[in-house]
Design a protein around this motif. Structure first.
Motif, mmCIF file in Angstrom:
data_model
loop_
_atom_site.group_PDB
_atom_site.id
_atom_site.type_symbol
_atom_site.label_atom_id
_atom_site.label_comp_id
_atom_site.label_asym_id
_atom_site.label_seq_id
_atom_site.Cartn_x
_atom_site.Cartn_y
_atom_site.Cartn_z
ATOM 1 N N TRP A 89 49.224 39.079 30.711
ATOM 2 C CA TRP A 89 48.908 39.295 32.133
ATOM 3 C C TRP A 89 47.861 38.245 32.472
ATOM 4 C CZ3 TRP A 89 50.224 44.150 34.914
ATOM 5 C CH2 TRP A 89 49.849 44.100 36.270
ATOM 6 N N LYS A 90 48.243 37.276 33.292
ATOM 7 C CA LYS A 90 47.347 36.165 33.618
ATOM 8 C C LYS A 90 46.483 36.582 34.810
ATOM 9 C CE LYS A 90 47.528 31.121 34.236
ATOM 10 N NZ LYS A 90 46.681 30.815 33.079
ATOM 11 N N LEU A 91 45.277 37.007 34.510
ATOM 12 C CA LEU A 91 44.388 37.566 35.527
ATOM 13 C C LEU A 91 43.460 36.491 36.082
ATOM 14 C CD1 LEU A 91 43.299 40.187 36.928
ATOM 15 C CD2 LEU A 91 41.643 40.305 35.054
ATOM 16 N N TYR A 92 43.369 36.436 37.400
ATOM 17 C CA TYR A 92 42.477 35.497 38.073
ATOM 18 C C TYR A 92 41.254 36.225 38.608
ATOM 19 C CZ TYR A 92 46.084 31.923 37.734
ATOM 20 O OH TYR A 92 46.982 31.011 37.255
ATOM 21 N N GLY A 93 40.149 35.501 38.740
ATOM 22 C CA GLY A 93 38.899 36.109 39.127
ATOM 23 C C GLY A 93 38.905 36.721 40.509
ATOM 24 N N HIS A 94 39.824 36.285 41.376
ATOM 25 C CA HIS A 94 39.875 36.811 42.734
ATOM 26 C C HIS A 94 40.958 37.883 42.904
ATOM 27 C CE1 HIS A 94 42.655 33.410 42.446
ATOM 28 N NE2 HIS A 94 43.333 33.913 43.452
ATOM 29 N N ASP A 95 41.618 38.265 41.815
ATOM 30 C CA ASP A 95 42.652 39.299 41.901
ATOM 31 C C ASP A 95 42.029 40.677 42.137
ATOM 32 O OD1 ASP A 95 44.665 37.463 41.496
ATOM 33 O OD2 ASP A 95 44.966 37.941 39.382
ATOM 34 N N LEU A 96 42.809 41.514 42.781
ATOM 35 C CA LEU A 96 42.398 42.893 43.053
ATOM 36 C C LEU A 96 43.310 43.865 42.318
ATOM 37 C CD1 LEU A 96 41.729 42.605 46.899
ATOM 38 C CD2 LEU A 96 40.031 42.606 45.038
ATOM 39 N N PRO A 97 42.802 45.077 42.050
ATOM 40 C CA PRO A 97 41.438 45.545 42.322
ATOM 41 C C PRO A 97 40.420 44.845 41.431
ATOM 42 C CG PRO A 97 42.633 47.176 41.053
ATOM 43 C CD PRO A 97 43.635 46.111 41.415
ATOM 44 N N VAL A 98 39.149 44.962 41.796
ATOM 45 C CA VAL A 98 38.109 44.198 41.102
ATOM 46 C C VAL A 98 37.970 44.620 39.642
ATOM 47 C CG1 VAL A 98 36.822 43.666 43.183
ATOM 48 C CG2 VAL A 98 36.348 45.794 41.967
ATOM 49 N N ASP A 99 38.409 45.817 39.310
ATOM 50 C CA ASP A 99 38.321 46.286 37.920
ATOM 51 C C ASP A 99 39.649 46.172 37.183
ATOM 52 O OD1 ASP A 99 39.740 48.277 39.239
ATOM 53 O OD2 ASP A 99 38.638 49.933 38.311
ATOM 54 N N LEU A 100 40.538 45.269 37.642
ATOM 55 C CA LEU A 100 41.856 45.144 37.017
ATOM 56 C C LEU A 100 41.737 44.773 35.542
ATOM 57 C CD1 LEU A 100 44.899 45.252 37.262
ATOM 58 C CD2 LEU A 100 44.880 42.937 38.221
ATOM 59 N N GLY A 101 40.791 43.925 35.193
ATOM 60 C CA GLY A 101 40.605 43.570 33.793
ATOM 61 C C GLY A 101 40.255 44.774 32.935
ATOM 62 N N GLN A 102 39.390 45.630 33.433
ATOM 63 C CA GLN A 102 39.024 46.840 32.694
ATOM 64 C C GLN A 102 40.226 47.765 32.541
ATOM 65 O OE1 GLN A 102 35.793 47.702 35.517
ATOM 66 N NE2 GLN A 102 34.388 47.702 33.782
ATOM 67 N N ARG A 103 41.047 47.850 33.580
ATOM 68 C CA ARG A 103 42.253 48.686 33.516
ATOM 69 C C ARG A 103 43.224 48.135 32.478
ATOM 70 N NH1 ARG A 103 43.238 51.830 38.582
ATOM 71 N NH2 ARG A 103 41.422 51.588 39.932
ATOM 72 N N LEU A 104 43.347 46.813 32.401
ATOM 73 C CA LEU A 104 44.236 46.206 31.409
ATOM 74 C C LEU A 104 43.739 46.500 29.994
ATOM 75 C CD1 LEU A 104 44.868 42.778 33.186
ATOM 76 C CD2 LEU A 104 46.576 44.568 32.791
ATOM 77 N N GLU A 105 42.458 46.369 29.770
ATOM 78 C CA GLU A 105 41.917 46.679 28.443
ATOM 79 C C GLU A 105 42.140 48.142 28.086
ATOM 80 O OE1 GLU A 105 38.320 44.902 26.851
ATOM 81 O OE2 GLU A 105 38.005 43.939 28.809
ATOM 82 N N ALA A 106 41.962 49.033 29.056
ATOM 83 C CA ALA A 106 42.167 50.461 28.805
ATOM 84 C C ALA A 106 43.621 50.753 28.451
ATOM 85 C CB ALA A 106 41.753 51.270 30.025
ATOM 86 N N ALA A 107 44.542 49.891 28.926
ATOM 87 C CA ALA A 107 45.964 50.071 28.646
ATOM 88 C C ALA A 107 46.396 49.385 27.355
ATOM 89 C CB ALA A 107 46.800 49.550 29.819
ATOM 90 N N GLY A 108 45.448 48.779 26.633
ATOM 91 C CA GLY A 108 45.780 48.198 25.338
ATOM 92 C C GLY A 108 45.883 46.691 25.302
ATOM 93 N N PHE A 109 45.543 46.008 26.390
ATOM 94 C CA PHE A 109 45.553 44.547 26.409
ATOM 95 C C PHE A 109 44.297 44.004 25.726
ATOM 96 C CE2 PHE A 109 48.514 45.550 29.740
ATOM 97 C CZ PHE A 109 49.372 44.463 29.862
ATOM 98 N N THR A 110 44.445 42.823 25.139
ATOM 99 C CA THR A 110 43.316 42.136 24.504
ATOM 100 C C THR A 110 42.970 40.883 25.306
ATOM 101 O OG1 THR A 110 43.985 42.903 22.310
ATOM 102 C CG2 THR A 110 42.490 41.013 22.412
ATOM 103 N N PRO A 111 41.746 40.775 25.810
ATOM 104 C CA PRO A 111 41.378 39.584 26.584
ATOM 105 C C PRO A 111 41.137 38.383 25.688
ATOM 106 C CG PRO A 111 39.498 41.043 26.405
ATOM 107 C CD PRO A 111 40.661 41.758 25.749
ATOM 108 N N GLU A 112 41.505 37.210 26.179
ATOM 109 C CA GLU A 112 41.210 35.959 25.504
ATOM 110 C C GLU A 112 40.151 35.209 26.319
ATOM 111 O OE1 GLU A 112 44.825 33.865 24.532
ATOM 112 O OE2 GLU A 112 45.171 35.215 22.842
ATOM 113 N N PRO A 113 39.631 34.094 25.822
ATOM 114 C CA PRO A 113 38.526 33.417 26.517
ATOM 115 C C PRO A 113 38.861 33.032 27.958
ATOM 116 C CG PRO A 113 38.724 32.583 24.292
ATOM 117 C CD PRO A 113 39.910 33.475 24.512
ATOM 118 N N GLU A 114 37.875 33.213 28.810
ATOM 119 C CA GLU A 114 38.016 32.867 30.223
ATOM 120 C C GLU A 114 38.017 31.359 30.412
ATOM 121 O OE1 GLU A 114 35.895 35.015 33.713
ATOM 122 O OE2 GLU A 114 34.683 33.217 33.303
#
Length: 258
Positions: free
Chosen positions: A76-101
């Motif tokens: 999931w290619k998340l951009y800093g201006h995407d909504l909702p503002v906590d989308l990254g946290q929601r992705l992590e809660a769903a089992g996604f692993t973030p890589e470097p910004e």
């Protein structure tokens, strides 16, 4: 550059209006999500979404179910201006692993500094065949320390099916490949994207990356493209800023396994 206007144009043309970047891939538009589906050797993931607090969790769950049914890991290619503002946290809660910004940087080609050439002893070789692709893959593996089989597959497919959409180049010190980069041209849009730009340790800090950016930018200008886009690492951002690129947002990959 009008940052707001150019970012909106980028979102419209390159994300919501995304085109398949692999001959075997397809773009799917489902609800308020645009995703790319390819083979296990291609890139799979969400490139655009227009979600809110009430729709985000259901959309995330739907993408997980879709790709897992296909047996595919995806991003999931998340951009800093995407909504909702906590989308990254929601992705992590769903089992996604973030890589470097990284930083989304865009330059108007006509305004960039394009006079940089390869340093002494370095020559640029256009990539047009399997032998050239092997050189790119070799540099990629050494520069980034990652497997290059996916890159090799994608480059060979693009060169075979749509060679006008890709510009790849290898920097050689004698016969030794020391850096490589590519540019993806997106027809019907004013954008071309710069990718790769990896230099093998021992040849870094000599201006090869800067020269490869300028080389590709001149090609983009010749082919009528107005903007160049880069997902810049912390190491490449200062170089790109000196060339005239401007930061418009951030981007962070969130990875979900198959």
């Amino acid at each position: 550059m009008d940052h707001t206007a150019v970012l909106a144009l980028y979102d419209r043309d390159m994300r919501e209006g995304a085109q398949a970047d692999d001959p075997g891939a397809r773009i799917e538009r489902v609800g308020r999500v645009v995703r790319l589906v390819s083979s296990a050797l291609g890139w799979n993931g969400v490139v655009w979404s227009d979600l809110d607090d009430s729709s985000a969790d259901a959309a995330i769950a739907e993408q997980i179910a879709h790709y897992h049914a296909l047996g595919l890991a995806f991003e999931w290619k998340l951009y800093g201006h995407d909504l909702p503002v906590d989308l990254g946290q929601r992705l992590e809660a769903a089992g996604f692993t973030p890589e470097p910004e990284e930083t989304l940087m865009i330059g108007e080609v006509a305004d960039l500094s394009l006079d940089a050439g390869p340093p002494e002893g370095i020559r640029f070789l256009p990539v047009t065949d399997r032998a050239g692709v092997d050189l790119v893959a070799d540099v990629h593996a050494k520069a980034f320390g990652t497997d290059s089989s996916r890159l090799r597959h994608q480059l060979l497919a693009r060169l075979a099916e749509d060679p006008d959409s890709i510009v790849a180049v290898v920097a050689l010190d004698g016969d030794t490949p020391v850096s490589a980069a590519r540019m993806e041209l997106v027809p019907g849009t004013p954008f071309a994207g710069l990718w790769g730009g990896g230099t093998v340790e021992g040849w870094r800090g000599r201006g090869i990356y800067r020269a490869l950016v300028a080389h590709r930018a001149r090609t983009a200008l010749d082919r009528g493209y107005r903007y160049l886009q880069v997902d810049a690492s912390a190491q490449s951002r200062p170089i790109l800023e000196r060339l005239g690129f401007q930061p418009l947002s951030t981007t962070m990959p969130y990875i979900h396994g198959a």
